[in-house]
Motif scaffolding. Structure first.
Motif, PDB file in Angstrom:
ATOM      1  N   UNK A  32     -25.676 -36.090  23.795  1.00 10.84           N
ATOM      2  CA  UNK A  32     -26.355 -36.879  22.773  1.00 10.84           C
ATOM      3  C   UNK A  32     -27.857 -36.732  22.978  1.00 10.84           C
ATOM      4  N   UNK A  33     -28.559 -36.217  21.989  1.00 10.17           N
ATOM      5  CA  UNK A  33     -30.006 -36.047  22.062  1.00 10.17           C
ATOM      6  C   UNK A  33     -30.684 -37.302  21.517  1.00 10.17           C
ATOM      7  N   UNK A  34     -31.628 -37.819  22.274  1.00 12.50           N
ATOM      8  CA  UNK A  34     -32.305 -39.056  21.901  1.00 12.50           C
ATOM      9  C   UNK A  34     -33.651 -38.830  21.227  1.00 12.50           C
ATOM     10  N   UNK A  35     -34.110 -37.570  21.198  1.00 10.63           N
ATOM     11  CA  UNK A  35     -35.380 -37.244  20.546  1.00 10.63           C
ATOM     12  C   UNK A  35     -35.194 -36.003  19.689  1.00 10.63           C
ATOM     13  N   UNK A  36     -35.981 -35.947  18.582  1.00  4.43           N
ATOM     14  CA  UNK A  36     -35.915 -34.764  17.743  1.00  4.43           C
ATOM     15  C   UNK A  36     -36.626 -33.601  18.429  1.00  4.43           C
ATOM     16  N   UNK A  37     -36.317 -32.384  17.983  1.00  7.86           N
ATOM     17  CA  UNK A  37     -36.962 -31.203  18.543  1.00  7.86           C
ATOM     18  C   UNK A  37     -36.034 -30.004  18.489  1.00  7.86           C
ATOM     19  N   UNK A  85     -17.248  -5.972  25.147  1.00  9.27           N
ATOM     20  CA  UNK A  85     -17.321  -7.031  24.154  1.00  9.27           C
ATOM     21  C   UNK A  85     -16.520  -8.251  24.567  1.00  9.27           C
ATOM     22  N   UNK A  86     -15.377  -8.036  25.202  1.00 11.07           N
ATOM     23  CA  UNK A  86     -14.519  -9.167  25.540  1.00 11.07           C
ATOM     24  C   UNK A  86     -15.146 -10.079  26.584  1.00 11.07           C
ATOM     25  N   UNK A  87     -16.182  -9.603  27.272  1.00  8.86           N
ATOM     26  CA  UNK A  87     -16.799 -10.403  28.327  1.00  8.86           C
ATOM     27  C   UNK A  87     -18.004 -11.209  27.845  1.00  8.86           C
ATOM     28  N   UNK A  88     -18.428 -11.017  26.623  1.00  8.77           N
ATOM     29  CA  UNK A  88     -19.633 -11.675  26.148  1.00  8.77           C
ATOM     30  C   UNK A  88     -19.442 -13.192  26.066  1.00  8.77           C
ATOM     31  N   UNK A  89     -20.316 -13.990  26.697  1.00 12.04           N
ATOM     32  CA  UNK A  89     -20.210 -15.444  26.530  1.00 12.04           C
ATOM     33  C   UNK A  89     -20.419 -15.824  25.065  1.00 12.04           C
ATOM     34  N   UNK A  90     -19.700 -16.811  24.616  1.00 13.13           N
ATOM     35  CA  UNK A  90     -19.810 -17.256  23.229  1.00 13.13           C
ATOM     36  C   UNK A  90     -19.491 -18.741  23.186  1.00 13.13           C
ATOM     37  N   UNK A  91     -20.140 -19.468  22.258  1.00 14.07           N
ATOM     38  CA  UNK A  91     -19.826 -20.884  22.123  1.00 14.07           C
ATOM     39  C   UNK A  91     -20.135 -21.370  20.715  1.00 14.07           C
ATOM     40  N   UNK A  92     -19.480 -22.472  20.357  1.00 17.65           N
ATOM     41  CA  UNK A  92     -19.691 -23.129  19.075  1.00 17.65           C
ATOM     42  C   UNK A  92     -20.332 -24.494  19.304  1.00 17.65           C
ATOM     43  N   UNK A  93     -21.108 -24.940  18.312  1.00 11.53           N
ATOM     44  CA  UNK A  93     -21.722 -26.265  18.338  1.00 11.53           C
ATOM     45  C   UNK A  93     -21.115 -27.073  17.202  1.00 11.53           C
ATOM     46  N   UNK A  94     -20.563 -28.241  17.521  1.00 11.26           N
ATOM     47  CA  UNK A  94     -19.815 -28.992  16.516  1.00 11.26           C
ATOM     48  C   UNK A  94     -20.189 -30.467  16.522  1.00 11.26           C
ATOM     49  N   UNK A  95     -20.073 -31.082  15.353  1.00  8.08           N
ATOM     50  CA  UNK A  95     -20.021 -32.534  15.210  1.00  8.08           C
ATOM     51  C   UNK A  95     -18.671 -32.835  14.577  1.00  8.08           C
ATOM     52  N   UNK A  96     -17.819 -33.513  15.315  1.00  6.63           N
ATOM     53  CA  UNK A  96     -16.439 -33.655  14.877  1.00  6.63           C
ATOM     54  C   UNK A  96     -15.772 -32.301  14.913  1.00  6.63           C
ATOM     55  N   UNK A  97     -15.220 -31.861  13.769  1.00  6.37           N
ATOM     56  CA  UNK A  97     -14.619 -30.537  13.674  1.00  6.37           C
ATOM     57  C   UNK A  97     -15.493 -29.544  12.924  1.00  6.37           C
ATOM     58  N   UNK A  98     -16.700 -29.966  12.546  1.00  9.49           N
ATOM     59  CA  UNK A  98     -17.575 -29.126  11.734  1.00  9.49           C
ATOM     60  C   UNK A  98     -18.583 -28.399  12.614  1.00  9.49           C
ATOM     61  N   UNK A  99     -18.684 -27.064  12.442  1.00  7.10           N
ATOM     62  CA  UNK A  99     -19.697 -26.291  13.144  1.00  7.10           C
ATOM     63  C   UNK A  99     -21.066 -26.565  12.525  1.00  7.10           C
ATOM     64  N   UNK A 100     -22.078 -26.671  13.360  1.00  4.05           N
ATOM     65  CA  UNK A 100     -23.415 -27.000  12.883  1.00  4.05           C
ATOM     66  C   UNK A 100     -24.443 -26.079  13.525  1.00  4.05           C
ATOM     67  N   UNK A 101     -25.597 -25.988  12.899  1.00  2.00           N
ATOM     68  CA  UNK A 101     -26.751 -25.322  13.496  1.00  2.00           C
ATOM     69  C   UNK A 101     -27.899 -26.301  13.697  1.00  2.00           C
ATOM     70  N   UNK A 102     -27.804 -27.476  13.058  1.00  2.20           N
ATOM     71  CA  UNK A 102     -28.768 -28.554  13.273  1.00  2.20           C
ATOM     72  C   UNK A 102     -27.989 -29.845  13.486  1.00  2.20           C
ATOM     73  N   UNK A 103     -28.605 -30.780  14.201  1.00  2.01           N
ATOM     74  CA  UNK A 103     -27.967 -32.059  14.474  1.00  2.01           C
ATOM     75  C   UNK A 103     -28.927 -33.210  14.232  1.00  2.01           C
ATOM     76  N   UNK A 104     -28.489 -34.391  14.616  1.00  2.00           N
ATOM     77  CA  UNK A 104     -29.269 -35.600  14.382  1.00  2.00           C
ATOM     78  C   UNK A 104     -29.422 -36.377  15.686  1.00  2.00           C
ATOM     79  N   UNK A 105     -30.527 -37.078  15.812  1.00  2.00           N
ATOM     80  CA  UNK A 105     -30.759 -37.933  16.975  1.00  2.00           C
ATOM     81  C   UNK A 105     -29.626 -38.956  17.088  1.00  2.00           C
ATOM     82  N   UNK A 106     -29.117 -39.114  18.311  1.00  5.85           N
ATOM     83  CA  UNK A 106     -28.131 -40.158  18.572  1.00  5.85           C
ATOM     84  C   UNK A 106     -26.701 -39.806  18.243  1.00  5.85           C
ATOM     85  N   UNK A 107     -26.456 -38.602  17.733  1.00  3.13           N
ATOM     86  CA  UNK A 107     -25.098 -38.190  17.347  1.00  3.13           C
ATOM     87  C   UNK A 107     -24.453 -37.407  18.487  1.00  3.13           C
TER      88      UNK A 107
END
Length: 555
Positions: free
Chosen positions: A60-65, A6-28
């Protein structure tokens, strides 16, 4: 291919500022933060066709998807993939009721903004005094002459902010010779009586309209008592035309009396859960929204637009509200914060996996919480803290798995989604390969189908090895097995079960026939072979020495 703890499993968080997100916005700007147990190893990211060699990164993503985000631990060749949805931005535009007015007049602005989801917040910027309003339709009074620029940008239900709209140009005509204030220049009173002060530049006859249907005409400064608390639009008008077609006028809103402020929010909430807050005047004399309030709460995490907050710590928290406009009034509300389960999980193996491989799911949570795994193929399985769930999908494809934890307070936690990719490529690359750190095997030339399997990883003891459906026990780290004879080039399906109950990848192995061949090099004479010359005998380059346990030379 490998099996990992378990200790070897890759893991990562996705954030805008300090907030974790699962969706984002174009240009952010989005931050991808490596949360693996050991970030000192070498990692790389695969994001939108780019390979980024760093522990953590931004993009920074420039297109939605929908974008697969992949983090790979290069030491173990293990990876974790999450899908990030990038939403398009809303578009801000608006209409105006007039493009040219006299000073002291009002213009109504109406948003015509559009977006992929509902518009939730409107940000109006009036150049005259840089005041922001949050309503879809708003009216603004201009008391200063000149050409004023008005802008709008909006936020939709996805949390995406639009680019700023094209500006509207409002021409304000007339003069600024007429003005008024109130005592202490605050334009409010805490009782029903308000004292006005005429601050106009020139003396003369003035008309006061107090916004409650009553007027006053004269040159003196009036004091006015209102029948009930509320917000009133007051105008001061000079009884002549000053240098043009506009009657000199000054308008301002005044707040009379104290609001009966009440907070609207939940009585209890789970920790780390965002909830909406609002406030109102219980007597309905004042129009108040959450954005008209200054909110405070120790350890409260407020959203930037002051319409919601969350708490991380369990216990009783006090939320306080003070109105920004009018006579300051304070309201409080106690909110009980319940514990949300802590949740960590691993899914092994990871990466591109043979479709008949048993996948092991393990989640850790609080002792009183129950777990439900959603395996991505329409099935769910219940589990307790740290239980191992083993599932065989059997079909190639991509499966999105996640786990939920529920405790006895009624609170729950949901993990991020992990994508499992199953293929029909189940053939191992060779005997004793570095791609197979779990076991090695060898056979003799006398009986190549009598195969000795040995544990390669001392930390992962093997209980049984199943070959073509038949299980064989491991004893002292070994198993000697007489394999059935198969045609040259055939393969055997192999599945290892570890002592801890988890499984390795499903593998395929092959007994390779190596044909003896060698070359001779005369190190002393390239043309003739003579007595006393020194010779080198080398195996042919086509022979894979990794597949040969012993070479026998006879000279």
């Amino acid at each position: 291919m490998s099996i990992i703890g378990r200790s070897q499993t890759p893991s990562f968080d996705i954030l805008v500022g300090n907030d974790k997100i699962s969706t984002g916005c174009v240009g952010v700007t989005i931050t991808f933060r490596n949360a693996s147990s050991d970030t000192t190893r070498k990692f790389h990211w695969d994001i939108n066709g780019f390979r980024i060699n760093s522990t953590s990164t931004i993009y920074i993503f420039l297109k939605e998807g929908n974008y697969p985000i992949k983090l790979t631990d290069e030491k173990n060749n293990l990876s974790l993939t999450k899908t990030l949805t990038i939403n398009p931005l809303p578009s801000a535009s608006f209409t105006v009721s007039a493009n040219s007015i006299c000073a002291g007049g009002s213009v109504t602005f109406t948003s015509a903004a559009t977006g992929p989801t509902n518009i939730q917040t409107y940000y109006w910027n009036f150049e005259d005094e840089n005041i922001i309003s949050y309503n879809k339709t708003t009216s603004y009074t201009f008391n200063k002459v000149g050409t004023k620029k008005v802008l709008l940008f909006v936020k939709d239900a996805n949390g995406c902010l639009s680019p700023t709209s094209s500006p509207a140009q409002i021409k304000v005509n007339g003069s600024e010779n007429v003005s008024f204030s109130t005592k202490d220049n605050n334009f409010y009173t805490c009782d029903n009586t308000i004292i006005f002060e005429n601050t106009s530049q020139n003396a003369g006859e003035f008309l006061w309209t107090f916004g409650d249907g009553t007027n006053f005409t004269g040159s003196s400064t009036p004091t006015h008592t209102y029948a009930k608390p509320g917000t009133y639009h007051v105008e001061l008008i000079k009884n002549d035309v000053d240098g043009g077609s506009c009657t000199p006028k000054f308008s301002h809103q005044v707040y009379v009396g104290k609001p009966n402020l009440q907070i609207q929010a939940v009585d209890s909430i789970c920790s780390k859960t965002t909830f909406n807050i609002n406030a109102l005047d219980a007597d309905n004399n004042f129009s108040i929204t959450a954005k008209d309030i200054t909110w405070t709460s120790v350890e409260g995490n407020f959203q930037s637009d002051s319409t919601a907050l969350s708490y991380s710590d369990v216990g009783l928290h006090t939320l306080s509200a003070v109105n920004k406009y009018g006579c300051p009034t304070t309201a409080t509300k106690d909110i009980k914060v319940l514990k949300t389960p802590n949740l960590t999980y691993t899914i092994t193996p990871t990466g591109s996996i043979c479709n008949i491989t048993p996948i092991t799911f393990i989640a850790s949570t609080d002792s009183d919480a129950k777990l439900i795994w959603h395996l991505g193929d329409g099935t769910t399985q219940s589990a307790n803290n740290s239980d191992s769930i083993v599932h065989v999908y059997g079909k190639t494809g991509t499966y999105n798995a996640y786990v939920e934890a529920f405790n006895n307070t009624g609170c729950s936690a949901t993990s991020s989604v992990q994508t499992i990719t199953l293929t029909n490529n189940c053939l191992d690359v060779g005997l004793d390969s570095i791609m197979n750190p779990i076991f090695k095997f060898s056979s003799s030339c006398d009986n190549k189908y009598l195969v000795i399997f040995e544990v390669r990883n001392s930390k992962k003891a093997i209980a049984t090895i199943t070959i073509d459906g038949t299980a064989y026990p491991f004893v002292d780290g070994k198993a000697t097995i007489q394999l059935p004879v198969k045609p040259k080039g055939s393969t055997y399906s192999v599945l290892v079960k570890f002592v801890d109950g988890t499984y390795d990848y499903a593998r395929e192995i092959s007994i390779i026939d190596e044909t003896a061949n060698f070359s001779i090099t005369n190190n002393d004479n390239t043309k003739l072979n003579c007595a006393q010359n020194n010779f080198t005998f080398s195996t042919d380059s086509l022979i894979n020495s990794n597949n040969i346990s012993t070479f026998h030379w006879q000279i």
